[in-house]
Scaffold this active site. Sequence first.
Site, mmCIF file in Angstrom:
data_model
loop_
_atom_site.group_PDB
_atom_site.id
_atom_site.type_symbol
_atom_site.label_atom_id
_atom_site.label_comp_id
_atom_site.label_asym_id
_atom_site.label_seq_id
_atom_site.Cartn_x
_atom_site.Cartn_y
_atom_site.Cartn_z
ATOM 1 C CD GLU A 25 -3.701 -2.499 7.375
ATOM 2 O OE1 GLU A 25 -2.660 -2.887 6.850
ATOM 3 O OE2 GLU A 25 -4.184 -1.357 7.190
ATOM 4 C CE LYS B 171 -0.168 3.363 4.674
ATOM 5 N NZ LYS B 171 -0.155 3.487 6.116
ATOM 6 C CG HIS C 129 -5.895 1.994 5.051
ATOM 7 N ND1 HIS C 129 -5.450 3.034 5.830
ATOM 8 C CD2 HIS C 129 -4.896 1.090 4.995
ATOM 9 C CE1 HIS C 129 -4.211 2.751 6.226
ATOM 10 N NE2 HIS C 129 -3.850 1.586 5.731
ATOM 11 C CD GLU D 36 -2.984 5.695 6.525
ATOM 12 O OE1 GLU D 36 -2.883 5.667 5.282
ATOM 13 O OE2 GLU D 36 -2.141 5.154 7.271
ATOM 14 C CB SER E 269 4.892 -1.454 12.169
ATOM 15 O OG SER E 269 4.463 -0.108 12.353
ATOM 16 N N GLY F 190 2.079 2.605 10.609
ATOM 17 C CA GLY F 190 2.995 3.719 10.393
ATOM 18 C C GLY F 190 3.678 4.195 11.667
ATOM 19 C CG ASN G 225 -1.690 1.244 1.426
ATOM 20 O OD1 ASN G 225 -1.764 2.070 0.524
ATOM 21 N ND2 ASN G 225 -2.300 1.401 2.593
HETATM 22 P P1 PGA Z 1 2.637 0.485 7.650
HETATM 23 O O1 PGA Z 1 1.181 0.639 6.982
HETATM 24 O O2 PGA Z 1 3.204 -0.818 7.111
HETATM 25 O O3 PGA Z 1 3.410 1.677 7.193
HETATM 26 O O4 PGA Z 1 2.434 0.429 9.120
HETATM 27 C C1 PGA Z 1 0.334 -0.462 6.829
HETATM 28 C C2 PGA Z 1 -0.957 -0.038 6.187
HETATM 29 O O5 PGA Z 1 -1.398 1.086 6.411
HETATM 30 O O6 PGA Z 1 -1.575 -0.803 5.422
#
Ligand code: PGA
Length: 250
Positions: free
Chosen positions: A168, A12, A96, A98, A214, A174, A10
């Site tokens: 998640e 982003k 997601h 976000e 992460s 993140g 992903n």
């Molecule tokens: P990250 O994001 O690996 O940077 O923690 C995972 C995600 O948002 O799918």
Amino acid sequence: MSRRPLIAANWKMHKVTAEAKAFVTALLPKIAEVRDRDVLVCPPFPLIASVDDARKGSKLSIGAQNMYFEEKGAFTGEVSATMLKDLHCEFVILGHSERRWVFGEGDELINKKTIAAINAGLIPILCVGEKLDEREKNMTEQVVLNQLDKNLKSVPEHAVASMIIAYEPVWAIGTGRNASTKDAKDAITLIREFIHSRFGATSAEKVRILYGGSVKPENMKQYMDQEGIDGALVGGASLDPESFAKLILY
Ligand code: PGA
């Protein structure tokens, strides 16, 4: 029965055209021998066509990070499932954290998107997960089950079997603070039990459930060693082809 692992990037809101092309060009030779797992890149909308072009002749799949549920119309700034299919997308990330917590998407909207994606022939990657305060109040199960209940409302059984669910935990995304393998495994077992009770044994056996939050080359294998974890949805560590290749070859 064995489910094929899926390792999904992903991106982003990262990269421009030249970077996206360079990524795919660097990645493909590193994963040329991979046969037993699926690899997916979800770029931002403007980069989908470039990634599609750069991946030609490979098994790399493409997905989008979001979509709107209407097919067309006066929805400024939105993108439909038909448009994503037209760009050769096979997958779309929905719900997601976000989208939920930065852009305020609610469960009903995510449900409409999930159904629209399925109707258009896209495979949804439905993300669920609790926030930090919810985990601290021991509400993880309740939050995840409530999201699944609402987001999968009226989704047909056969569609659930072929879709992807990503656990998640919001506090792990993140932040560099990944969930323990036990927490990830417990949540994923809970999700599979929910699918079993709501959609039957076949769907529960077939649905692929990923962990995200992460994930890095250093911790990938520990998740993949857990029974029931079928892959990873990766943000930060998927941006560099070297690092993403390591995740794929865990
Ligand atoms: P990250 O994001 O690996 O940077 O923690 C995972 C995600 O948002 O799918």
